[in-house]
Design a protein around this motif. Structure first.
Motif, PDB file in Angstrom:
ATOM      1  N   THR A  61       0.833  -1.192   0.000  1.00 56.30           N
ATOM      2  CA  THR A  61       0.000   0.000   0.000  1.00 56.30           C
ATOM      3  C   THR A  61       0.870   1.245   0.000  1.00 56.30           C
ATOM      4  OG1 THR A  61      -0.158  -0.006   2.419  1.00 56.30           O
ATOM      5  CG2 THR A  61      -1.873  -1.180   1.191  1.00 56.30           C
ATOM      6  N   LYS A  62       0.391   2.296  -0.673  1.00 60.20           N
ATOM      7  CA  LYS A  62       1.116   3.567  -0.744  1.00 60.20           C
ATOM      8  C   LYS A  62       0.395   4.716  -0.048  1.00 60.20           C
ATOM      9  CE  LYS A  62       1.225   3.505  -5.184  1.00 60.20           C
ATOM     10  NZ  LYS A  62       1.441   3.900  -6.597  1.00 60.20           N
ATOM     11  N   ALA A  63      -0.915   4.594   0.132  1.00 57.01           N
ATOM     12  CA  ALA A  63      -1.705   5.698   0.652  1.00 57.01           C
ATOM     13  C   ALA A  63      -1.183   6.153   2.014  1.00 57.01           C
ATOM     14  CB  ALA A  63      -3.170   5.290   0.759  1.00 57.01           C
ATOM     15  N   TYR A  64      -0.995   7.469   2.163  1.00 61.88           N
ATOM     16  CA  TYR A  64      -0.561   8.136   3.394  1.00 61.88           C
ATOM     17  C   TYR A  64       0.830   7.671   3.843  1.00 61.88           C
ATOM     18  CZ  TYR A  64      -5.497   9.183   3.318  1.00 61.88           C
ATOM     19  OH  TYR A  64      -6.742   9.585   2.923  1.00 61.88           O
ATOM     20  N   HIS A 120       2.290  10.189  -0.741  1.00 62.15           N
ATOM     21  CA  HIS A 120       1.163   9.561  -1.429  1.00 62.15           C
ATOM     22  C   HIS A 120      -0.100   9.768  -0.583  1.00 62.15           C
ATOM     23  CE1 HIS A 120       3.774   7.413  -4.308  1.00 62.15           C
ATOM     24  NE2 HIS A 120       4.622   7.348  -3.302  1.00 62.15           N
ATOM     25  N   PHE A 121      -0.982  10.649  -1.034  1.00 62.60           N
ATOM     26  CA  PHE A 121      -2.214  10.880  -0.275  1.00 62.60           C
ATOM     27  C   PHE A 121      -3.349   9.980  -0.737  1.00 62.60           C
ATOM     28  CE2 PHE A 121      -1.598  14.242  -3.413  1.00 62.60           C
ATOM     29  CZ  PHE A 121      -2.747  14.190  -4.161  1.00 62.60           C
ATOM     30  N   SER A 175      13.653   3.197  -3.873  1.00 63.92           N
ATOM     31  CA  SER A 175      12.787   3.944  -2.962  1.00 63.92           C
ATOM     32  C   SER A 175      12.540   3.163  -1.681  1.00 63.92           C
ATOM     33  CB  SER A 175      11.437   4.255  -3.626  1.00 63.92           C
ATOM     34  OG  SER A 175      11.591   5.106  -4.740  1.00 63.92           O
ATOM     35  N   ALA A 176      12.429   3.900  -0.595  1.00 65.59           N
ATOM     36  CA  ALA A 176      12.014   3.348   0.693  1.00 65.59           C
ATOM     37  C   ALA A 176      10.724   4.041   1.114  1.00 65.59           C
ATOM     38  CB  ALA A 176      13.097   3.535   1.748  1.00 65.59           C
ATOM     39  N   PHE A 177       9.741   3.259   1.588  1.00 68.17           N
ATOM     40  CA  PHE A 177       8.447   3.795   1.997  1.00 68.17           C
ATOM     41  C   PHE A 177       8.350   3.796   3.523  1.00 68.17           C
ATOM     42  CE2 PHE A 177       7.816   2.822  -2.372  1.00 68.17           C
ATOM     43  CZ  PHE A 177       6.774   3.603  -2.823  1.00 68.17           C
ATOM     44  N   ILE A 178       7.930   4.931   4.064  1.00 69.99           N
ATOM     45  CA  ILE A 178       7.792   5.110   5.505  1.00 69.99           C
ATOM     46  C   ILE A 178       6.329   5.397   5.825  1.00 69.99           C
ATOM     47  CG2 ILE A 178       8.585   6.457   7.486  1.00 69.99           C
ATOM     48  CD1 ILE A 178      11.093   7.126   5.839  1.00 69.99           C
ATOM     49  N   PRO A 179       5.740   4.762   6.843  1.00 67.97           N
ATOM     50  CA  PRO A 179       6.341   3.770   7.759  1.00 67.97           C
ATOM     51  C   PRO A 179       6.668   2.452   7.045  1.00 67.97           C
ATOM     52  CG  PRO A 179       4.000   3.957   8.167  1.00 67.97           C
ATOM     53  CD  PRO A 179       4.332   5.043   7.200  1.00 67.97           C
ATOM     54  N   PHE A 180       7.690   1.759   7.554  1.00 68.56           N
ATOM     55  CA  PHE A 180       8.192   0.581   6.881  1.00 68.56           C
ATOM     56  C   PHE A 180       7.194  -0.582   6.888  1.00 68.56           C
ATOM     57  CE2 PHE A 180      12.123   2.737   8.279  1.00 68.56           C
ATOM     58  CZ  PHE A 180      12.670   2.962   7.027  1.00 68.56           C
ATOM     59  N   GLY A 181       6.360  -0.652   7.905  1.00 64.77           N
ATOM     60  CA  GLY A 181       5.430  -1.767   8.003  1.00 64.77           C
ATOM     61  C   GLY A 181       4.308  -1.719   6.998  1.00 64.77           C
ATOM     62  N   GLY A 182       4.078  -0.598   6.382  1.00 63.07           N
ATOM     63  CA  GLY A 182       2.994  -0.482   5.397  1.00 63.07           C
ATOM     64  C   GLY A 182       1.657  -0.461   6.058  1.00 63.07           C
TER      65      GLY A 182
END
Length: 229
Positions: free
Chosen positions: A56-59, A88-89, A222-229
């Protein structure tokens, strides 16, 4: 005296009873098959269109590092390196801010100045430059990919539209930008990205103004935060 039913009547009764039992069994079996088929179809439809995305990317916040090639109209091709931050909103829309660095070098002007050493076409023909841009990112398609019979990874395709500043000696005004990209997602917080973008701007070289299209092709992580998704 009450007459007893004859053999024919008893045989008919047995036949009718057996027929009723067989009919009931067929109806029950058909209903069972219909229920199983319905569950299978519903399950298949859920898998195709309603299943939640595992990534997931939202928020979430995305931090990227990128490098690649900068092919300019009025300059020789050069390297490109930088980074980007994206919020990502939703799953489909995000806002990206990026900064990238390169060198603006012109083999043509170098040859010209070597031939005419008393004439300076530019202050410097091999100068560092910076690109500061903001983009609206729209993800318009996503899917899954199986790697040679192994694990499954997710990917998506996106379009970028924005504007920014090309910081070099010849650029004039705001630079428009548009492009397309793709991301491959691994785990719940890591992705590889590929982007191709077209920068449109006005530049002045040797006293003439030109409308140029500069092409940027980059590969990054790319790294997405928070890491847990």
């Amino acid at each position: 005296m009450r007459a007893r039913p004859g053999p024919i009547v008893r045989a008919a009764a047995v036949v009718l009873f057996a027929s009723a039992v067989a009919t009931t069994a067929r109806v029950a079996k058909a209903q069972c098959v219909d229920d199983e088929l319905k569950e299978e179809l519903v399950g298949g439809r859920h898998y195709r269109g309603v299943e939640e995305r595992l990534f997931t990317k939202a928020y979430r916040h995305e931090l990227s590092v990128m490098g690649g090639l900068y092919a300019a109209d009025l300059y020789s091709a050069s390297w490109l390196a930088g980074g980007a931050y994206t919020f990502h909103f939703s799953e489909d829309l995000g806002l990206e801010a990026s900064v990238q660095f390169t060198r603006f070098r012109s083999a043509v002007t170098e040859a010209y100045e070597r031939r005419y050493p008393t004439i300076m076409v530019l202050d410097r023909v091999d100068a560092p430059g910076s690109l500061y841009f903001g983009h609206l990112i729209w993800t318009f398609a996503y899917g899954k990919l199986r790697w040679m019979g192994g694990g499954i990874s997710r990917f998506d395709f996106n379009m970028a539209l924005g504007a920014g500043v090309t910081d070099d000696a010849t650029s004039r005004g705001v630079t428009g930008s548009a492009g397309i990209g793709t991301k491959f997602f691994f785990g719940r917080w890591f992705a590889l990205r590929f982007d191709a973008r077209d920068h449109v701007s006005r530049e002045v070289l040797v006293g003439d103004e030109h409308l140029v299209n500069d092409i940027l092709v980059t590969l990054g992580a790319s790294a997405f935060i928070p890491f847990g998704g």
